[in-house]
Design a protein around this motif. Structure first.
Motif, PDB file in Angstrom:
ATOM      1  N   PRO A  28       0.776  -1.216  -0.065  1.00  0.00           N
ATOM      2  CA  PRO A  28      -0.091   0.047   0.204  1.00  0.00           C
ATOM      3  C   PRO A  28       0.799   1.078   0.051  1.00  0.00           C
ATOM      4  O   PRO A  28       1.999   1.213   0.504  1.00  0.00           O
ATOM      5  CB  PRO A  28      -0.824  -0.032   1.395  1.00  0.00           C
ATOM      6  N   GLY A  29       0.431   2.301  -0.713  1.00  0.00           N
ATOM      7  CA  GLY A  29       0.985   3.447  -0.632  1.00  0.00           C
ATOM      8  C   GLY A  29       0.296   4.581   0.310  1.00  0.00           C
ATOM      9  O   GLY A  29      -0.640   4.960   0.024  1.00  0.00           O
ATOM     10  N   GLY A  30       1.101   5.007   1.157  1.00  0.00           N
ATOM     11  CA  GLY A  30       0.510   6.082   2.063  1.00  0.00           C
ATOM     12  C   GLY A  30      -0.231   5.677   2.988  1.00  0.00           C
ATOM     13  O   GLY A  30      -0.950   4.586   2.904  1.00  0.00           O
ATOM     14  N   THR A  31      -0.352   6.212   4.175  1.00  0.00           N
ATOM     15  CA  THR A  31      -1.211   5.810   5.233  1.00  0.00           C
ATOM     16  C   THR A  31      -2.107   6.835   5.697  1.00  0.00           C
ATOM     17  O   THR A  31      -1.808   8.204   5.424  1.00  0.00           O
ATOM     18  CB  THR A  31      -0.480   5.412   6.565  1.00  0.00           C
ATOM     19  N   GLN A  32      -3.318   6.664   6.571  1.00  0.00           N
ATOM     20  CA  GLN A  32      -4.115   7.690   6.966  1.00  0.00           C
ATOM     21  C   GLN A  32      -3.572   8.537   8.186  1.00  0.00           C
ATOM     22  O   GLN A  32      -3.725   9.573   8.617  1.00  0.00           O
ATOM     23  CB  GLN A  32      -5.443   7.181   7.103  1.00  0.00           C
ATOM     24  N   LYS A  33      -2.807   7.879   8.822  1.00  0.00           N
ATOM     25  CA  LYS A  33      -2.066   8.388  10.022  1.00  0.00           C
ATOM     26  C   LYS A  33      -0.643   8.251  10.002  1.00  0.00           C
ATOM     27  O   LYS A  33      -0.113   7.203   9.434  1.00  0.00           O
ATOM     28  CB  LYS A  33      -2.539   7.394  11.243  1.00  0.00           C
ATOM     29  N   PRO A  34       0.177   8.919  10.763  1.00  0.00           N
ATOM     30  CA  PRO A  34       1.634   8.983  10.357  1.00  0.00           C
ATOM     31  C   PRO A  34       2.123   7.902  11.275  1.00  0.00           C
ATOM     32  O   PRO A  34       1.495   7.679  12.245  1.00  0.00           O
ATOM     33  CB  PRO A  34       1.872  10.426  10.748  1.00  0.00           C
ATOM     34  N   VAL A  35       3.252   7.502  10.666  1.00  0.00           N
ATOM     35  CA  VAL A  35       4.027   6.641  11.468  1.00  0.00           C
ATOM     36  C   VAL A  35       4.830   7.430  12.787  1.00  0.00           C
ATOM     37  O   VAL A  35       4.908   8.589  12.533  1.00  0.00           O
ATOM     38  CB  VAL A  35       5.185   5.769  10.899  1.00  0.00           C
ATOM     39  N   LEU A  36       4.701   6.765  14.045  1.00  0.00           N
ATOM     40  CA  LEU A  36       5.458   7.678  15.064  1.00  0.00           C
ATOM     41  C   LEU A  36       6.875   7.475  15.180  1.00  0.00           C
ATOM     42  O   LEU A  36       7.315   6.103  14.993  1.00  0.00           O
ATOM     43  CB  LEU A  36       4.795   7.292  16.401  1.00  0.00           C
ATOM     44  N   HIS A  37       7.620   8.274  15.413  1.00  0.00           N
ATOM     45  CA  HIS A  37       9.100   8.189  15.862  1.00  0.00           C
ATOM     46  C   HIS A  37       9.319   8.400  17.110  1.00  0.00           C
ATOM     47  O   HIS A  37       8.944   9.443  17.704  1.00  0.00           O
ATOM     48  CB  HIS A  37      10.023   8.857  14.706  1.00  0.00           C
ATOM     49  N   GLY A  38      10.425   7.745  17.728  1.00  0.00           N
ATOM     50  CA  GLY A  38      11.003   8.004  19.206  1.00  0.00           C
ATOM     51  C   GLY A  38      12.350   7.688  19.138  1.00  0.00           C
ATOM     52  O   GLY A  38      12.465   6.318  18.786  1.00  0.00           O
ATOM     53  N   SER A  39      13.149   8.154  20.075  1.00  0.00           N
ATOM     54  CA  SER A  39      14.394   7.619  20.488  1.00  0.00           C
ATOM     55  C   SER A  39      14.628   7.304  21.925  1.00  0.00           C
ATOM     56  O   SER A  39      15.501   6.413  22.248  1.00  0.00           O
ATOM     57  CB  SER A  39      15.524   8.363  19.949  1.00  0.00           C
ATOM     58  N   HIS A  40      13.722   8.071  22.687  1.00  0.00           N
ATOM     59  CA  HIS A  40      13.757   7.753  24.127  1.00  0.00           C
ATOM     60  C   HIS A  40      12.634   6.702  24.616  1.00  0.00           C
ATOM     61  O   HIS A  40      12.899   5.902  25.478  1.00  0.00           O
ATOM     62  CB  HIS A  40      13.759   8.797  24.965  1.00  0.00           C
ATOM     63  N   TRP A  41      11.311   7.070  24.251  1.00  0.00           N
ATOM     64  CA  TRP A  41      10.241   6.151  24.687  1.00  0.00           C
ATOM     65  C   TRP A  41       9.162   6.256  23.630  1.00  0.00           C
ATOM     66  O   TRP A  41       9.165   6.948  22.755  1.00  0.00           O
ATOM     67  CB  TRP A  41       9.958   6.462  25.881  1.00  0.00           C
ATOM     68  N   MET A  42       8.572   5.258  23.721  1.00  0.00           N
ATOM     69  CA  MET A  42       6.955   5.123  22.987  1.00  0.00           C
ATOM     70  C   MET A  42       5.942   4.690  23.789  1.00  0.00           C
ATOM     71  O   MET A  42       6.186   3.807  24.583  1.00  0.00           O
ATOM     72  CB  MET A  42       7.256   4.288  21.825  1.00  0.00           C
ATOM     73  N   ALA A  43       4.806   5.530  23.853  1.00  0.00           N
ATOM     74  CA  ALA A  43       3.545   4.959  24.468  1.00  0.00           C
ATOM     75  C   ALA A  43       2.289   4.788  23.557  1.00  0.00           C
ATOM     76  O   ALA A  43       1.920   5.961  22.862  1.00  0.00           O
ATOM     77  CB  ALA A  43       3.451   5.906  25.675  1.00  0.00           C
ATOM     78  N   ILE A  44       1.695   3.853  23.467  1.00  0.00           N
ATOM     79  CA  ILE A  44       0.491   3.631  22.551  1.00  0.00           C
ATOM     80  C   ILE A  44      -0.577   3.071  23.249  1.00  0.00           C
ATOM     81  O   ILE A  44      -0.376   1.793  23.835  1.00  0.00           O
ATOM     82  CB  ILE A  44       0.957   3.111  21.115  1.00  0.00           C
ATOM     83  N   THR A  45      -1.719   3.150  23.190  1.00  0.00           N
ATOM     84  CA  THR A  45      -2.874   2.700  23.627  1.00  0.00           C
ATOM     85  C   THR A  45      -4.096   2.981  23.182  1.00  0.00           C
ATOM     86  O   THR A  45      -4.275   3.919  22.027  1.00  0.00           O
ATOM     87  CB  THR A  45      -2.995   2.952  25.282  1.00  0.00           C
ATOM     88  N   GLY A  46      -5.471   2.916  23.733  1.00  0.00           N
ATOM     89  CA  GLY A  46      -6.540   2.793  23.037  1.00  0.00           C
ATOM     90  C   GLY A  46      -7.374   4.151  23.071  1.00  0.00           C
ATOM     91  O   GLY A  46      -8.193   4.514  22.580  1.00  0.00           O
ATOM     92  N   LYS A  47      -6.920   5.180  23.865  1.00  0.00           N
ATOM     93  CA  LYS A  47      -7.471   6.438  23.869  1.00  0.00           C
ATOM     94  C   LYS A  47      -6.490   7.554  24.057  1.00  0.00           C
ATOM     95  O   LYS A  47      -5.302   7.101  24.701  1.00  0.00           O
ATOM     96  CB  LYS A  47      -8.308   6.571  25.318  1.00  0.00           C
ATOM     97  N   PRO A  48      -6.425   8.803  23.628  1.00  0.00           N
ATOM     98  CA  PRO A  48      -5.482   9.763  23.352  1.00  0.00           C
ATOM     99  C   PRO A  48      -5.046  10.133  25.142  1.00  0.00           C
ATOM    100  O   PRO A  48      -4.098  10.253  25.236  1.00  0.00           O
ATOM    101  CB  PRO A  48      -6.057  10.823  22.757  1.00  0.00           C
ATOM    102  N   LEU A  49      -5.970  10.336  25.735  1.00  0.00           N
ATOM    103  CA  LEU A  49      -5.789  10.770  26.991  1.00  0.00           C
ATOM    104  C   LEU A  49      -5.116   9.713  27.917  1.00  0.00           C
ATOM    105  O   LEU A  49      -4.067   9.839  28.915  1.00  0.00           O
ATOM    106  CB  LEU A  49      -7.226  11.144  28.053  1.00  0.00           C
TER     107      LEU A  49
END
Length: 622
Positions: A28-49
């Motif tokens: 696939p070419g392109g995505t609707q959301k950007p890939v995230l980048h980080g060098s210290h830490w990454m935090a991902i879950t089901g709600k923005p808050l």
């Protein structure tokens, strides 16, 4: 549930069949959301808050375990398709040992929960909702155990964002509308009604989007846990001992007594002994190697080994040469998953309770090779069922008669349609939590239970789990997963971690009931076979098979042979070919599932984060 697919059953077939699928099969070419980048830490879950809660914890100096626990607490407080009374399943990579650790914080069936009890109430399965659906709470113990053993911060600091949310936060439309939709059932439970329906008697009785949603009872429960920790610290206890003091107050102290009182008042079975005797388990996860990559899953009390079995089967084929989402590739995936999930439906259960599951045979490469030989290439195999892994352990299968009856029970009765009710049960809820830090800690969690409409236990503010419904009462369906007091049900919840060259490579999870390991399998293959980055892989179109027993739902849980979910952009020639092979096609514009993932980039010393465009999942990196 974050999203019920809109299903279209009538398929317009193209008269002219094409032979090449480059536009659909290519990366696939392109995505609707950007890939995230980080060098210290990454935090991902089901709600923005809740992702913000993880970021706040990282900014305070916490490690990935601290941040994951903070996100877990926040998602429970926000009712992100789970509650504090649910269950937590986690994989943790410990950089100090180089090992992946499994956390089993799933509750057990309470005293009195027997097949005879439920059959006496006219039920073939434990109920979907209410106090009788509840296993003992697991998430408070799971969070405390992870934090005490592998975190660095105090419970007070880790719970601070969740406590702020409990004081009051502007509720999002998704959760508020779930409360409104479920209000008729919520009104059956007095403690739930008091929390979820602040506008009784008005046209809309649940909170409106953006309204400040307050949970005074839950806040008090969290304060009691923190107070137990702080009092222990004042007495000279260590950080770890103090956190376990909070654990004990929840499961053995005044919180436990109020939880049990409130549960039993509303008809539940859970006793104070059930809470006091339950323990979190730390286990060695299962793994298989796929083309040099070690893939880890929790053991057979989850559906996780089905993904491992699928990889073992798929290793016998050249998937890349088939082309991404070509007819051949889709058919191969569908048939493979049917075999793996049939084994799941019959052989998986609580490994701590007899009989012993044949997991060694199920995960053997030789067994997978034999299963691969059974695939029909001309059409869907509607009779695909469990195999016999016992010979691959040098044993004789004691349940051969059940195997014959299993096939008859699943195929000799009319199949109900793929309606919204079925799809709701198929996709029904959880959330996921992913975290990683520069010190090397990586965490993948799939917590769940106590989703809306939830029955709150007394004045604790804690919603009870509905996981008991994942048991069976008839051993002919699964002799390893028959409900019994003190036993864990086989759950759909399934975090995943992969190591390459002995180092963390991918950490990923998804919400969505029986679809979870289907979507995670395809995400993994998207990265490994088709070279996608984590965001591309998280958004790429998946298929789902419905040819399996539902793990959650009412009385009708039978497989739906040939029923398949495809992405709406599937080309007409692919539709035609699949239709002619016996598939019953349905479509949705988003089929990836809400996948959250972290890729560890050792070449550049950084993280890549992916969070699909399927729901409200959100990530923050630094």
């Amino acid at each position: 549930m974050k999203k019920i697919a809109s299903i279209v059953f009538v398929v317009t077939l193209c008269a002219t069949m094409q032979t090449n699928a480059q536009s659909f099969n290519a990366r696939p070419g392109g995505t609707q959301k950007p890939v995230l980048h980080g060098s210290h830490w990454m935090a991902i879950t089901g709600k923005p808050l809740a992702a913000t809660a993880g970021a706040m914890t990282f900014q305070k100096g916490g490690n990935a375990v601290d941040a994951a626990c903070s996100m877990l607490a926040a998602t429970c407080t926000m009712w992100d398709v789970l509650s504090w009374g649910g269950e937590t399943q986690a994989l943790i990579y410990n950089p100090k040992t180089g090992k992946v650790i499994g956390i089993n914080a799933l509750g057990v069936a309470p005293t009195g929960a027997t097949p005879e009890f439920f059959k006496g109430k006219g039920m073939n399965f434990p109920p979907e909702y209410g106090p009788l659906a509840a296993v003992t709470p697991g998430t408070p113990g799971g969070l405390c155990t992870m934090l005490a053993e592998y975190g660095t911060m105090s419970l007070k600091d880790v719970l601070a964002p969740a406590m702020t949310l409990a004081e009051g936060y502007p509720i999002e439309a998704q959760t508020a509308n779930s409360m409104e939709r479920g209000k008729d059932r919520i009104k059956e439970w007095p403690y739930s009604k008091a929390v979820f329906l602040p506008h009784l008697g008005q046209e809309r009785e649940a909170p409106a989007a953006g309204e400040i949603f307050r949970q005074a009872d839950l806040l008090e429960t969290l304060k009691k846990m923190v107070d137990a920790e702080q009092q222990a610290l004042k007495k000279g206890k260590t950080r770890k001992e103090a956190i376990y003091a909070a654990y004990d107050r929840f499961y053995k102290g005044d919180i436990a007594k109020e939880f049990v009182r409130g549960a039993q008042e509303q008809g539940g079975l859970i006793t104070t002994s059930d809470l006091a005797n339950w323990k979190v388990k730390t286990e060695e996860p299962l793994k298989v190697n796929y083309k040099g990559i070690d893939v880890y899953k929790l053991s057979q009390w989850t559906q996780g080994p089905a993904l491992l079995q699928s990889l073992n089967i798929l290793e016998n084929f050249d998937l890349k040469a088939m082309g991404f989402n070509s007819t051949r590739y889709i058919h191969t995936l569908y048939q493979t998953m049917n075999l793996a999930f049939a084994d799941r439906d019959f052989y998986y259960g609580d490994p701590a309770v007899a009989p012993e599951e044949p997991i060694q045979g199920l995960l053997s490469k030789a067994y997978a090779k034999e299963r691969a030989k059974t695939i029909r290439w001309d059409r869907n195999d509607a009779k695909a069922g469990p195999g016999d892994p016992y010979p691959f352990e040098g044993k004789i299968n004691p349940y051969q008669d059940y195997l014959k009856q299993w096939g008859q029970a699943s195929l000799n009765k009319p199949v109900s349609p793929l309606d919204d009710r079925y799809l709701e049960q198929f996709l029904l809820g959880t959330t996921s939590v992913e975290a990683a830090d520069k010190e090397g800690w990586v965490v993948s969690i799939t917590p769940s239970g106590g989703w809306l409409p939830a029955c709150i236990a007394g004045k604790t503010g804690v919603g009870m789990s509905q996981r008991m419904q994942s048991f069976v009462t008839d051993p002919k369906l699964n002799p390893f997963n028959v409900v019994a007091p003190g036993k864990q049900p086989r759950v759909t919840l399934t975090p995943t971690m992969a190591l390459k060259d002995g180092k963390p490579y991918l950490s990923f999870a998804v919400q969505g009931g029986d679809s979870q390991d289907q979507n995670l399998l395809q995400f993994f293959l998207n990265v490994v076979e088709f070279g996608m980055n984590v965001q591309e892989a998280a958004e790429a179109p998946n298929i789902n098979t419905y040819q399996m027993y539902l793990s959650l739902g009412g009385e009708d849980r039978k497989p739906k042979p040939g029923a398949i979910l495809l992405q709406s952009a599937t080309p007409e020639f692919t539709r035609k070919e699949l239709f002619e092979m016996g598939y019953k096609l349905s479509f949705d514009d988003r089929t990836s599932g809400p996948i959250n993932a972290i890729y560890i980039d050792w070449t550049h010393g950084s993280f890549w984060g992916g969070s699909s465009n399927h729901g409200e999942d959100y990530g923050i990196g630094w």
